[in-house]
Enzyme design. Structure first.
Site, short mmCIF file in Angstrom:
data_model
loop_
_atom_site.label_atom_id
_atom_site.label_comp_id
_atom_site.label_asym_id
_atom_site.label_seq_id
_atom_site.Cartn_x
_atom_site.Cartn_y
_atom_site.Cartn_z
N GLU A 38 0.83 -1.22 0.00
CA GLU A 38 0.00 0.00 0.00
C GLU A 38 0.86 1.26 0.00
OE1 GLU A 38 -4.21 -0.31 1.64
OE2 GLU A 38 -3.13 0.77 3.20
N GLU B 67 2.15 1.69 -3.44
CA GLU B 67 1.06 2.17 -4.29
C GLU B 67 0.87 3.68 -4.09
OE1 GLU B 67 -2.49 0.01 -3.37
OE2 GLU B 67 -3.61 0.85 -5.06
N CYS C 205 -8.35 -2.21 3.81
CA CYS C 205 -8.29 -3.37 4.73
C CYS C 205 -9.66 -3.76 5.25
CB CYS C 205 -7.43 -3.04 5.93
SG CYS C 205 -5.77 -2.66 5.48
N SER D 16 -7.36 1.69 -2.57
CA SER D 16 -6.13 0.92 -2.80
C SER D 16 -6.46 -0.47 -3.33
CB SER D 16 -5.37 0.81 -1.48
OG SER D 16 -4.38 -0.18 -1.59
N LYS E 49 -15.55 -10.10 7.49
CA LYS E 49 -14.46 -10.90 6.89
C LYS E 49 -14.99 -12.21 6.32
CE LYS E 49 -10.87 -8.28 7.42
NZ LYS E 49 -10.08 -7.83 6.27
N GLU F 128 -15.96 -11.13 2.98
CA GLU F 128 -14.76 -10.85 2.16
C GLU F 128 -14.16 -12.15 1.63
OE1 GLU F 128 -10.95 -9.66 3.97
OE2 GLU F 128 -10.99 -7.93 2.67
N GLU G 148 -13.48 -12.83 -6.66
CA GLU G 148 -12.17 -12.45 -7.22
C GLU G 148 -11.02 -12.82 -6.28
OE1 GLU G 148 -14.60 -10.46 -6.40
OE2 GLU G 148 -13.89 -8.80 -5.18
N CYS H 32 -10.88 -2.25 14.22
CA CYS H 32 -11.16 -3.69 14.36
C CYS H 32 -11.36 -4.11 15.81
CB CYS H 32 -10.02 -4.50 13.76
SG CYS H 32 -9.68 -4.04 12.06
#
Ligand code: FES
Length: 579
Positions: A284, A287, A304, A324, A363, A366, A371, A508
């Site tokens: 990151e 990037e 994240c 990102s 999560k 996710e 993908e 989190c």
């Protein structure tokens, strides 16, 4: 502020004007049972619809009992919280709530955690005086959240959280009278709505109407399957919260016991998500460095938090190029494990089950994103919350508190302080700044503590001079705050170079899968302090200085953000706006 003098159960109490009787009593150490009411002033959350009437009290001079959660204190007021009249009314209220509530407590998703169950226990209810008609609704399953609407007591806590803190408005009261339920529009499954699966509705629901979709049975089946290798990764925020499930103080660092307990369960490898968090920063920060050099696709939003990513996909597809492309630590771990580690160990990825333990309900969603799979085999097979793991330890009769400490397995073992702080709001941005500074300014960063990025204000900003650039950084937690910031950027009223967004308040550590806080935000603050202490005590506090990460890039991956790293650790997003 004017102070009001009153008496509660013959005790003289002083409370600021405007305080409710309930809050004045609680502050004075006098407990008044309550159910629908929940308030967390630190994040602007207040559910005071006074729908349950469990909190009633007697006020001298008044004929009827008053709900203490909405009645303000008054000068000279005399409150009685425990008269026979009050006790009988409260008991009656709970009996009536139970009269149409399902009695399948033994298999309820909140069994042992249910606030209604706790009230019934404390009132010593042993028989049902009223057998009311029970509403019947089918359970609704989604990848992350299960809704058992039959159990809803119409407290509206979830609705307040979803609408006022997260600005999503997915759950709302529908219909009238006995038929009223809290539901989605047109009874849609959550996946077909703008729900981001943040799970904050689950965190505040007092009963079993909302809970995480449970993967623990799946895990026990995999652990006894001789044809499968089962490995596990543990997120930073889990280690400072799981102790609460075993009676330890919030913020107790249980890393060593947690690893030992996971090894006792029989995993073939117990690894640290923090190792992957260090890789997230390598990718990151690179990037962001490229985008700054090219002066395009700014601001960069962190990626994240899967609820934030889904929020952007559902509401602001026009900013998806700004998010990102770096995968979250959970998914970087999964990709590294299944595509690199498995090959080195000679394991077919189809026989490798990669499990994650996360503070987060989202999560689960996710991990299921298509993908993030290869030939339909997911990089992370499934995710369990901190709460699910605690229940498994209890099922397996693991005496958590008496365990000795042990270390994560290598190679995904050693991490930096930068990875630890991923667990709290502001941590990802601070970790990225520590690395970006040295890469861009080409000089050693002496002070690693970007304190303006810390704290609990919903939007925090900092100007950081890096080389010849003055970077404007922002940290946002909560989706209502994220919406405000995005709207300002789109309207040209704000400019930033990089923004961290976490859907859950506190980041989190306040995730929807953590041990229930029951409205006590101090618990979340204490977990954040613990995370910060882990960072302070690490020998290395910047991701790019982790020697194991440096070696991994040198020997295996090539350059950060290079071809191989890009293939393994980057992803893309999808316009999911509901037309
Ligand atoms: Fe006061 Fe429900 S807690 S009315």
């Amino acid at each position: 502020m004017r102070m009001i003098r009153l008496k509660i159960d013959d005790k003289v109490v002083l409370a600021p004007e405007g305080t409710t009787i309930l809050n004045a009593a609680l502050k004075a150490g006098i407990n008044i049972p309550h159910l629908c009411y929940m308030e967390m002033p630190e994040i602007g959350y207040k559910n005071d619809c006074a729908s349950c009437r469990v909190c009633v009290v007697e006020v001298k001079g008044m004929n009827r009992l008053l709900p203490s959660c909405t009645t303000p204190v008054a000068e000279g007021m005399e409150v009685i919280t425990n008269s026979l009249k009050v006790m009988q009314k409260r008991r009656l209220v709970v009996e009536l709530l139970l009269s149409d509530h399902p009695k399948d407590c033994l298999i309820c998703g909140k069994n042992g955690e249910c606030e209604l169950q706790k009230l019934a226990i404390s009132f010593g209810l042993r028989e049902m005086r009223f057998e009311g008609k029970e509403a019947k609704h089918d359970k609704q399953y989604s990848i992350s959240i299960t809704r058992d609407i039959t159990k809803c007591i119409m407290c509206r806590r979830c609705e307040t959280m979803c609408e006022e803190i997260q600005s999503c408005g997915i759950l709302t009261g529908i219909d009238r009278g006995f038929n009223v339920i809290v539901n989605t529009a047109f009874n849609r499954n959550l996946i077909d709505t703008n729900c981001t699966f943040c799970g904050q509705c689950v965190a505040v629901c007092p009963v079993g109407a909302l809970y995480e979709t449970d993967n623990s049975f799946k895990l026990s089946q995999d652990l006894i399957d001789p044809d499968k290798k089962v490995i596990v990764q543990v997120a930073p925020a889990v280690r400072v919260a799981i102790g609460e499930l075993f009676g330890q103080k919030p913020g107790t660092d249980c890393t060593g016991k947690l690893v030992t307990a996971l090894k006792k369960l029989g995993f073939d490898g117990v690894f640290d998500t923090n190792f992957a968090a260090d890789i997230t920063i390598m990718e990151e920060a690179t990037e962001l460095k490229h985008r700054l050099e090219e002066n395009k696709k700014l601001p960069l939003f962190t990626s994240c938090c899967p609820s934030w990513v889904r929020f952007a996909e559902l509401n602001y597809p026009e900013i998806l190029d700004n998010v990102s492309s770096t995968k979250s630590p959970q998914q970087i771990f999964g990709s590294l494990a299944k595509n690199v580690w498995a090959e080195k160990m000679g394991i077919d990825r189809k026989n490798l089950v990669c499990v994650s333990i996360m503070p987060c309900i989202s999560k689960k969603y996710e991990a299921s994103r298509e993908e993030l799979a290869v030939d339909e085999n997911p990089d992370v097979d499934y995710s369990l919350t901190t709460r699910e793991l605690g229940r498994i330890f209890k099922q397996y009769n693991i005496d958590f508190n008496s365990l000795a400490d042990s270390d994560f397995d290598s190679p995904m073992r050693d991490s930096t302080g930068a990875a630890d702080i991923f667990g709290r709001t502001g941590g990802v941005m601070e970790a990225a700044a520590r690395t970006l500074y040295e890469w861009v300014a080409n000089e050693k960063l002496d002070n690693l503590d970007f304190t303006p990025l810390r704290g609990f204000e919903e939007v925090r900003t900092a100007e950081v001079k890096i080389g010849d650039k003055n970077l404007r950084l922002a940290v946002v937690h909560g989706l209502r705050a994220a919406r405000k910031v995005v709207e300002k950027i789109l309207a040209g009223e704000e400019e930033f170079h990089a923004i961290e967004v976490m859907a859950c308040k506190g980041g989190c550590i306040g995730g929807g899968g953590q041990p229930y806080h029951h409205g006590n935000f101090d618990i979340i603050k204490t977990r954040a302090e613990a995370i910060q202490n882990l960072d302070y005590h690490k020998e290395i506090r910047a991701s790019h200085k982790n020697p194991y990460i440096v070696e991994l890039y040198e020997k295996e991956l090539g350059e950060p953000y290079g071809d191989k790293a890009h293939k393994l650790f980057h992803t893309h997003y999808v316009d999911r706006k509901i037309k």
